[in-house]
Scaffold this motif. Structure first.
Motif, short mmCIF file in Angstrom:
data_model
loop_
_atom_site.label_atom_id
_atom_site.label_comp_id
_atom_site.label_asym_id
_atom_site.label_seq_id
_atom_site.Cartn_x
_atom_site.Cartn_y
_atom_site.Cartn_z
N ARG A 185 36.05 68.02 -65.29
CA ARG A 185 35.14 66.91 -65.02
C ARG A 185 35.91 65.64 -64.72
N SER A 186 35.38 64.86 -63.80
CA SER A 186 35.93 63.54 -63.52
C SER A 186 35.05 62.47 -64.17
N ALA A 187 35.56 61.26 -64.17
CA ALA A 187 34.78 60.14 -64.69
C ALA A 187 35.15 58.87 -63.91
N VAL A 188 34.17 58.00 -63.76
CA VAL A 188 34.38 56.66 -63.23
C VAL A 188 33.62 55.70 -64.13
N ALA A 189 34.23 54.56 -64.46
CA ALA A 189 33.61 53.61 -65.38
C ALA A 189 33.32 52.29 -64.65
N PHE A 190 32.21 51.68 -65.02
CA PHE A 190 31.80 50.40 -64.45
C PHE A 190 31.54 49.40 -65.58
N VAL A 191 32.09 48.21 -65.45
CA VAL A 191 31.86 47.14 -66.41
C VAL A 191 31.99 45.82 -65.65
N HIS A 192 31.06 44.91 -65.86
CA HIS A 192 31.02 43.72 -64.99
C HIS A 192 32.25 42.85 -65.13
N ILE A 193 32.55 42.38 -66.33
CA ILE A 193 33.72 41.53 -66.53
C ILE A 193 34.95 42.42 -66.71
N PRO A 194 36.02 42.17 -65.98
CA PRO A 194 37.20 43.04 -66.07
C PRO A 194 37.79 43.04 -67.48
N PRO A 195 38.32 44.16 -67.92
CA PRO A 195 39.04 44.19 -69.20
C PRO A 195 40.21 43.20 -69.19
#
Length: 328
Positions: A185-195
């Motif tokens: 399985r692959s994954a892609v993550a989304f979060v508005h403010i960058p880490p």
């Protein structure tokens, strides 16, 4: 996949300028949806400029935002941005309105106790290669980096709450039990403010390897927990849990900084990070920055295969095209 970001609906509703910008943004969305014809769409934060809205009609802006997506009948998800919570609107209200305004929305509220005060937008979406498959080929993760202003006028923390870290660990263990080994399985993550870890990457960019606009200097207010030096590292629990538990994490994608559109590797975990493209006619901009979206083209469901990505502008031109793979 097409990723819009920072569309900032609802600015200046007291005069003609604001509604005109919203119409232009809807036009941009329609044009790029028709050009790209995506299987999935993400709106990566700052759907609404909450500080400009009125209490009586703030969530009605969501109806206008999802209209182009409903017209295309395309599945989509959204994250919440720092402008999506203010005294007249909350993230939770926006998410519930989105769910009611579109049958194509996969956006969800966090489970109880996950996300901390004001951060209800943590969830994941499984993507299957074929309808008959029992296990997904890809998992899309969505995280709430909070930020903004509570209803009482006090400021909200601008980092993913530490409670999300344990949730990630529990969810990934459950996925492995139900779906089997994560290696397929692959994954892609989304979060508005960058880490916050991304801040140190900017000084090491190479215009050939990391093409794209690089006009926003990362610093105070531009990454998670960067408004106060004492807050530095408060997103670490989330960042460690994401990279430590989610296998085959092929990219982490953020918006927030309208003048950046590059991809680069974060050295601590060797994970690829990408900025979106500022999509809205609302929100700040600069001379020559343009507006558009980021597109992701998955070559196959195999985790080791590259993801082609590029920035597409409203006029259809593309730039900053790279392939996200083991050699990137």
């Amino acid at each position: 996949m097409t990723i819009f970001s920072d569309i900032h609906f609802g600015e200046n509703p007291w005069d003609s300028w604001g509604p005109q910008q919203d119409l232009k943004t809807k036009g941009l969305m329609r044009v790029l949806l028709n050009v790209e014809d995506p299987d999935y769409v993400v709106i990566n934060g700052d759907l609404i400029t909450g500080e400009n809205t009125f209490r009586e009609n703030s969530t009605a802006l969501i109806d206008a935002i999802v209209q182009p997506l409903n017209e295309m009948k395309v599945a989509f998800s959204s994250t919440s941005g720092n402008h999506d919570t203010h005294v007249n609107v909350t993230r939770e209200e926006e998410i519930l309105r989105e769910n009611s305004a579109s049958p194509f929305s996969y956006t969800r509220l966090s489970p109880p106790g996950v996300g901390g005060s004001g951060g209800p937008g943590n969830y994941w979406v499984p993507v299957f290669e074929k309808e008959t498959d029992a296990t997904p080929a890809l998992v899309l993760w969505f995280f709430d980096s909070r930020g903004g202003v509570y209803r009482d006028g006090t400021h909200m923390p601008d980092w993913v709450d530490p409670s999300v870290a344990e949730w990630i660990a529990v969810e990934t263990r459950t996925m492995d039990v139900v779906w089997g080994s994560p290696e397929s399985r692959s994954a892609v993550a989304f979060v508005h403010i960058p880490p916050h870890a991304i801040q140190d990457v900017q000084d090491k960019l190479n215009s050939t390897t990391n093409p794209g606009l690089n006009a926003d200097k990362l610093g105070r207010g531009s990454t998670q927990a960067s408004d106060d030096p004492a807050s530095s590292g408060k997103d670490s629990a989330f960042w460690h849990a994401l990279n430590g538990n989610v296998k085959n994490l092929r990219a982490v994608i953020s918006g927030h900084d309208h003048g950046n559109e590059w991809c680069a590797r974060e050295p601590t975990y060797d994970v690829i990070f990408c900025f979106n493209k500022h999509s809205g006619y609302g929100g700040y901009s600069g001379q020559g920055w343009g507006r558009g979206a980021r597109s992701l083209l998955f070559r196959s469901a195999v985790p080791g295969d590259g993801i082609e990505t590029y920035i597409i502008l409203e006029d259809g031109t593309t730039r900053a095209r790279v392939v996200l793979d083991e050699e990137y």
